[in-house]
Design a protein around this motif. Structure first.
Motif, PDB file in Angstrom:
ATOM      1  N   VAL A 301     -25.219   0.659   4.842  1.00 14.89           N
ATOM      2  CA  VAL A 301     -25.567   0.478   6.187  1.00 14.89           C
ATOM      3  C   VAL A 301     -24.742  -0.813   6.554  1.00 14.89           C
ATOM      4  O   VAL A 301     -24.522  -1.078   7.639  1.00 14.89           O
ATOM      5  N   ASN A 302     -24.415  -1.679   5.514  1.00 11.00           N
ATOM      6  CA  ASN A 302     -23.519  -2.941   5.621  1.00 11.00           C
ATOM      7  C   ASN A 302     -24.065  -3.565   7.013  1.00 11.00           C
ATOM      8  O   ASN A 302     -23.028  -3.932   7.785  1.00 11.00           O
ATOM      9  N   GLY A 303     -25.347  -3.732   6.844  1.00  7.75           N
ATOM     10  CA  GLY A 303     -25.724  -4.721   8.124  1.00  7.75           C
ATOM     11  C   GLY A 303     -25.826  -4.077   9.436  1.00  7.75           C
ATOM     12  O   GLY A 303     -26.622  -4.848  10.322  1.00  7.75           O
ATOM     13  N   SER A 304     -25.709  -2.954   9.388  1.00  6.65           N
ATOM     14  CA  SER A 304     -25.869  -2.104  10.764  1.00  6.65           C
ATOM     15  C   SER A 304     -27.405  -1.645  10.880  1.00  6.65           C
ATOM     16  O   SER A 304     -27.790  -0.673  10.172  1.00  6.65           O
ATOM     17  N   LYS A 305     -28.128  -2.040  12.195  1.00  9.48           N
ATOM     18  CA  LYS A 305     -29.328  -1.905  12.325  1.00  9.48           C
ATOM     19  C   LYS A 305     -29.414  -0.031  12.605  1.00  9.48           C
ATOM     20  O   LYS A 305     -30.477   0.653  12.362  1.00  9.48           O
ATOM     21  N   GLN A 306     -28.512   0.257  13.572  1.00 11.60           N
ATOM     22  CA  GLN A 306     -28.415   1.503  14.063  1.00 11.60           C
ATOM     23  C   GLN A 306     -28.200   2.447  12.820  1.00 11.60           C
ATOM     24  O   GLN A 306     -28.764   3.622  12.538  1.00 11.60           O
ATOM     25  N   TRP A 308     -29.020   1.890   9.453  1.00 13.88           N
ATOM     26  CA  TRP A 308     -30.262   2.079   8.837  1.00 13.88           C
ATOM     27  C   TRP A 308     -31.214   2.940   9.340  1.00 13.88           C
ATOM     28  O   TRP A 308     -31.878   3.836   8.668  1.00 13.88           O
ATOM     29  N   THR A 309     -31.306   2.971  10.707  1.00 11.45           N
ATOM     30  CA  THR A 309     -32.403   3.884  11.442  1.00 11.45           C
ATOM     31  C   THR A 309     -31.856   5.172  11.209  1.00 11.45           C
ATOM     32  O   THR A 309     -32.666   6.092  10.782  1.00 11.45           O
ATOM     33  N   ASP A 310     -30.552   5.542  11.288  1.00 17.85           N
ATOM     34  CA  ASP A 310     -30.094   6.975  11.258  1.00 17.85           C
ATOM     35  C   ASP A 310     -30.335   7.440   9.648  1.00 17.85           C
ATOM     36  O   ASP A 310     -30.844   8.257   9.565  1.00 17.85           O
ATOM     37  N   LEU A 311     -30.141   6.315   8.645  1.00 19.54           N
ATOM     38  CA  LEU A 311     -30.513   6.955   7.442  1.00 19.54           C
ATOM     39  C   LEU A 311     -31.851   7.091   7.108  1.00 19.54           C
ATOM     40  O   LEU A 311     -32.251   8.031   6.500  1.00 19.54           O
ATOM     41  N   ASN A 312     -32.575   6.191   7.734  1.00 16.89           N
ATOM     42  CA  ASN A 312     -34.111   6.251   7.430  1.00 16.89           C
ATOM     43  C   ASN A 312     -34.638   7.589   8.013  1.00 16.89           C
ATOM     44  O   ASN A 312     -35.428   8.219   7.231  1.00 16.89           O
TER      45      ASN A 312
END
Length: 363
Positions: A301-306, A308-312
């Motif tokens: 995710v390299n610090g990206s909130k988007q 992280w959300t997509d991965l989750n």
């Protein structure tokens, strides 16, 4: 034990090795003492060619207790796909895969030959701190793959076309595939909510409705990536982690990144009592597995909130489909030999589905 190779020739182990070496223009061995056996995987016997620092793999005639039938298209797709993936992966600059890879497919002689990347300390030889670092390297690698366009046309697993070319098994628009797949995930989710299993269905309904609706579609692109990232297909060394024996697939990178996270967080240790994973003793290595998943997420995710959300969301979908698959297995009158090897007995599946449903409640 006498080895049984996938060949029509009545050659000894040494003769078959020498035939492969000759075919590659390499010096042949003169005695059994020169054979360095690296062991065997599910599908291949592996040998280290010391002088060249190459690994020779020869397919087995028996895999997962079943005779392997020679299939030129399938073997070529597997090996050509691996060659294409290695070359593509190394374009990321991460040095994650062997630099050299060749293969030969015929009924008389089938093998692969690739660079030897070193001896692995294995998952059991790691501290959780090391596992997290290796996981971070892999997450960064999967993210880097998404920067590259797929060198192979199509979508899905690699197949051989009419003219011997390799391609994805499907044609079409990625967004349409994701949307159709999302509909299938939703059906599986609804099936679980309508089942007789006892779990917090209201909580799972709320979380699932939100997560499935938020699935990334327009942010995705076709990526040549790897589905099989199990620890036995990783070489963990002091200089970093190497990836071997991939199962290449052309699909959304987020989905396959989530496959890694789900497997390491949840699935591998849940399958510890199956024939497929029993020897790996994953239930004793949960700290390493979870640390690897944690590091992977950080790197990917390299610090990206988007990101992280997509991965989750994708991790959640993997959990849904695995839980549903267990439910479907329990509804069958009997299990095939392959299903027992992969998932265990019905009693084990019944116990595991309870664990998977609890995991769904956690989201």
């Amino acid at each position: 034990m006498l080895k049984s190779f996938l060949t029509t020739t009545a050659l000894t182990e040494q003769e078959l090795i020498n035939k492969a070496l000759k075919n590659e223009g390499l010096k042949q061995i003169s005695s059994d003492s020169e054979i360095t056996r690296l062991g065997e995987g599910a599908w291949h016997y592996a040998y280290l060619i010391e002088a060249e620092q190459l690994v020779l793999r020869i397919p087995k005639r028996i895999a997962y207790e079943k005779e392997v039938v020679f299939n030129w298209d399938q073997l070529t797709a597997d090996y050509a796909g691996t060659k294409a993936f290695y070359e593509h992966a190394n374009r990321t600059g991460k040095g994650m895969c062997p630099a050299h890879y060749e293969y030969h497919v015929s009924e008389e002689l089938t093998y692969t030959m690739e660079s030897y990347v070193g001896k692995s300390i294995g998952l059991a030889g790691q501290t959780p701190h090391q596992s997290k670092q290796y996981g971070r390297e892999l997450g960064e690698f999967f993210l880097a793959l998404e920067e590259l366009d797929s060198p192979i046309p199509g979508i899905g697993y690699i197949t051989v076309g009419e003219h011997g070319e390799i391609k994805g098994q499907y044609e079409g628009d990625l967004s349409a595939f994701i949307q159709e797949e999302t509909g299938e995930y939703r059906e599986e989710w609804e099936s679980l909510l309508e089942s007789s299993y006892s779990f917090d269905k209201e909580k799972v309904r709320r979380a699932g409705d939100e997560l499935i609706s938020a699935r990334s579609v327009d942010r995705e692109k076709l990526v040549l990536t790897n589905q099989d990232t199990s620890p036995e297909n990783m070489i963990f060394t002091s200089s970093g982690v190497w990836m071997i024996d991939p199962f290449p697939i052309i699909y959304t990178g987020t989905s396959l990144a989530a496959n890694y996270v789900f497997n390491y967080q949840t699935l591998f240790h849940a399958l510890h009592n199956t024939k497929r994973h029993g020897k790996n003793q994953y239930h004793l290595l949960i700290p390493q597995l979870k640390a690897s998943a944690e590091g992977f997420v950080e790197g990917y995710v390299n610090g990206s909130k988007q990101k992280w959300t997509d991965l989750n969301v994708e991790v959640y979908l993997k959990l849904i489909t695995m839980t549903h698959e267990h439910d479907q297995l329990l509804k069958q009158e009997s299990l095939s030999r392959e299903e027992v090897i992969r998932y265990g007995t019905k009693a084990q599946i019944q116990e595991r589905i309870g664990f998977l449903l609890k995991e769904l409640e956690r989201f």
